[in-house]
Design an enzyme around this catalytic site. Structure first.
Site, PDB file in Angstrom:
ATOM      1  CB  CYS A  52      -0.812  -0.139   1.123  1.00 42.09           C
ATOM      2  SG  CYS A  52      -1.733   1.474   1.554  1.00 42.09           S
ATOM      3  CG  ASP A  59      -2.435  -3.757  -0.486  1.00 41.92           C
ATOM      4  OD1 ASP A  59      -3.141  -3.774   0.586  1.00 41.92           O
ATOM      5  OD2 ASP A  59      -2.348  -2.704  -0.969  1.00 41.92           O
TER       6      ASP A  59
END
Length: 154
Positions: A52, A59
Protein backbone atom coordinates in the site's frame (compact mmCIF):
# COMPACT_ATOMS: atom_id res chain seq x y z
CA UNK A 1 14.12 -26.57 -35.96
CA UNK A 2 17.63 -25.36 -36.74
CA UNK A 3 17.29 -21.86 -35.24
CA UNK A 4 17.80 -21.70 -31.48
CA UNK A 5 15.03 -19.32 -30.40
CA UNK A 6 16.23 -19.51 -26.77
CA UNK A 7 19.85 -18.39 -27.29
CA UNK A 8 19.29 -14.78 -26.17
CA UNK A 9 17.66 -15.59 -22.83
CA UNK A 10 19.76 -14.29 -19.92
CA UNK A 11 17.74 -15.25 -16.80
CA UNK A 12 16.58 -18.80 -17.47
CA UNK A 13 18.79 -21.61 -16.19
CA UNK A 14 20.70 -19.63 -13.59
CA UNK A 15 20.39 -17.66 -10.40
CA UNK A 16 18.55 -14.37 -10.76
CA UNK A 17 18.05 -11.70 -8.13
CA UNK A 18 14.55 -10.39 -7.60
CA UNK A 19 14.40 -6.84 -8.98
CA UNK A 20 13.65 -4.25 -6.32
CA UNK A 21 11.24 -2.26 -8.50
CA UNK A 22 9.11 -3.04 -11.59
CA UNK A 23 11.11 -0.60 -13.73
CA UNK A 24 14.25 -2.63 -12.97
CA UNK A 25 12.66 -5.92 -14.04
CA UNK A 26 13.78 -7.27 -17.40
CA UNK A 27 11.10 -9.11 -19.36
CA UNK A 28 12.39 -11.59 -21.91
CA UNK A 29 10.64 -13.06 -24.93
CA UNK A 30 11.15 -15.76 -27.50
CA UNK A 31 9.84 -16.21 -31.01
CA UNK A 32 6.53 -18.04 -31.06
CA UNK A 33 7.18 -21.30 -32.96
CA UNK A 34 3.40 -21.73 -33.41
CA UNK A 35 2.68 -18.14 -34.53
CA UNK A 36 0.37 -19.35 -37.32
CA UNK A 37 -1.99 -20.87 -34.72
CA UNK A 38 -4.34 -18.75 -32.60
CA UNK A 39 -4.24 -20.09 -29.03
CA UNK A 40 -4.53 -18.80 -25.49
CA UNK A 41 -1.75 -18.74 -22.90
CA UNK A 42 -2.68 -18.37 -19.23
CA UNK A 43 -0.48 -17.39 -16.30
CA UNK A 44 -1.87 -17.50 -12.78
CA UNK A 45 -0.16 -15.78 -9.86
CA UNK A 46 -2.24 -16.66 -6.78
CA UNK A 47 0.21 -15.08 -4.32
CA UNK A 48 0.96 -11.70 -5.93
CA UNK A 49 1.99 -9.02 -3.43
CA UNK A 50 2.63 -5.30 -3.48
CA UNK A 51 2.64 -2.56 -0.85
CA UNK A 52 0.00 0.00 0.00
CA UNK A 53 1.58 3.34 -0.99
CA UNK A 54 0.04 5.06 2.05
CA UNK A 55 0.66 2.60 4.89
CA UNK A 56 3.42 0.36 3.55
CA UNK A 57 1.30 -2.66 4.52
CA UNK A 58 1.29 -5.65 2.14
CA UNK A 59 -1.55 -6.11 -0.34
CA UNK A 60 -2.32 -9.52 -1.81
CA UNK A 61 -3.92 -10.49 -5.11
CA UNK A 62 -4.72 -13.47 -7.28
CA UNK A 63 -3.74 -12.47 -10.84
CA UNK A 64 -4.90 -14.25 -13.98
CA UNK A 65 -3.23 -13.21 -17.23
CA UNK A 66 -4.51 -14.52 -20.57
CA UNK A 67 -2.98 -13.67 -23.92
CA UNK A 68 -3.22 -14.83 -27.50
CA UNK A 69 0.37 -14.53 -28.71
CA UNK A 70 1.44 -13.08 -31.99
CA UNK A 71 5.10 -13.28 -32.91
CA UNK A 72 6.35 -13.43 -29.31
CA UNK A 73 5.99 -15.50 -26.14
CA UNK A 74 6.95 -14.15 -22.73
CA UNK A 75 9.59 -16.21 -20.98
CA UNK A 76 7.97 -17.38 -17.75
CA UNK A 77 10.92 -16.89 -15.38
CA UNK A 78 11.28 -13.27 -16.47
CA UNK A 79 7.53 -12.83 -15.92
CA UNK A 80 7.87 -14.35 -12.43
CA UNK A 81 10.68 -11.93 -11.58
CA UNK A 82 8.71 -8.99 -13.00
CA UNK A 83 5.67 -9.87 -10.90
CA UNK A 84 7.90 -10.42 -7.85
CA UNK A 85 9.39 -6.94 -8.28
CA UNK A 86 6.08 -5.48 -7.08
CA UNK A 87 6.69 -7.01 -3.63
CA UNK A 88 8.50 -3.85 -2.46
CA UNK A 89 6.59 -1.45 -4.72
CA UNK A 90 3.99 0.92 -3.31
CA UNK A 91 1.00 1.45 -5.61
CA UNK A 92 -2.76 1.12 -5.50
CA UNK A 93 -4.38 -2.06 -6.81
CA UNK A 94 -5.56 -0.41 -10.01
CA UNK A 95 -2.09 0.93 -10.83
CA UNK A 96 -0.35 -2.42 -10.23
CA UNK A 97 -2.83 -4.37 -12.36
CA UNK A 98 -2.86 -1.94 -15.29
CA UNK A 99 0.93 -1.46 -15.19
CA UNK A 100 1.42 -5.22 -15.57
CA UNK A 101 -1.08 -5.42 -18.43
CA UNK A 102 0.30 -2.46 -20.36
CA UNK A 103 3.93 -3.53 -19.97
CA UNK A 104 3.15 -7.02 -21.28
CA UNK A 105 1.00 -5.69 -24.14
CA UNK A 106 3.69 -3.23 -25.22
CA UNK A 107 6.49 -5.79 -24.92
CA UNK A 108 4.77 -8.74 -26.62
CA UNK A 109 2.36 -7.05 -29.05
CA UNK A 110 -0.05 -10.00 -28.62
CA UNK A 111 -3.16 -10.50 -30.69
CA UNK A 112 -5.08 -10.03 -27.45
CA UNK A 113 -4.37 -9.77 -23.73
CA UNK A 114 -6.47 -9.54 -20.57
CA UNK A 115 -5.70 -9.49 -16.89
CA UNK A 116 -7.92 -10.06 -13.88
CA UNK A 117 -6.56 -8.68 -10.62
CA UNK A 118 -8.56 -10.20 -7.77
CA UNK A 119 -7.36 -8.29 -4.71
CA UNK A 120 -7.99 -9.51 -1.19
CA UNK A 121 -9.96 -7.16 1.08
CA UNK A 122 -8.30 -4.30 2.90
CA UNK A 123 -10.55 -2.22 5.08
CA UNK A 124 -13.35 -4.69 4.37
CA UNK A 125 -13.55 -3.93 0.64
CA UNK A 126 -12.18 -6.27 -2.03
CA UNK A 127 -11.08 -4.51 -5.20
CA UNK A 128 -11.07 -6.42 -8.49
CA UNK A 129 -9.39 -4.80 -11.50
CA UNK A 130 -9.89 -5.98 -15.09
CA UNK A 131 -8.23 -4.89 -18.34
CA UNK A 132 -8.11 -6.19 -21.88
CA UNK A 133 -6.63 -4.89 -25.10
CA UNK A 134 -9.74 -5.29 -27.25
CA UNK A 135 -12.51 -7.72 -28.11
CA UNK A 136 -11.90 -11.39 -27.42
CA UNK A 137 -10.64 -13.04 -30.62
CA UNK A 138 -12.99 -15.42 -32.42
CA UNK A 139 -12.10 -19.08 -32.76
CA UNK A 140 -9.84 -19.22 -29.69
CA UNK A 141 -10.93 -21.06 -26.57
CA UNK A 142 -10.51 -18.65 -23.69
CA UNK A 143 -12.02 -20.12 -20.52
CA UNK A 144 -13.51 -18.12 -17.71
CA UNK A 145 -10.82 -17.00 -15.28
CA UNK A 146 -12.36 -19.25 -12.64
CA UNK A 147 -12.02 -16.89 -9.69
CA UNK A 148 -15.18 -16.66 -7.64
CA UNK A 149 -16.30 -13.22 -6.47
CA UNK A 150 -15.33 -12.46 -2.91
CA UNK A 151 -18.10 -13.57 -0.55
CA UNK A 152 -16.56 -13.28 2.89
CA UNK A 153 -17.94 -15.65 5.47
CA UNK A 154 -21.39 -16.13 4.21
Amino acid sequence: MSENIYKDLKQLGGASDLPQHPEEAVLERVKNPQAEVAYNVRFVAPEFTSLCPMTGQPDFAHLVIDYVPGEWLVESKSLKLFLGSFRNHGAFHEDCTITIARRLAEFLDPQWLRIGGYWYPRGGIPIDVFYQTGPMPEGVWIPDQGVAPYRGRG
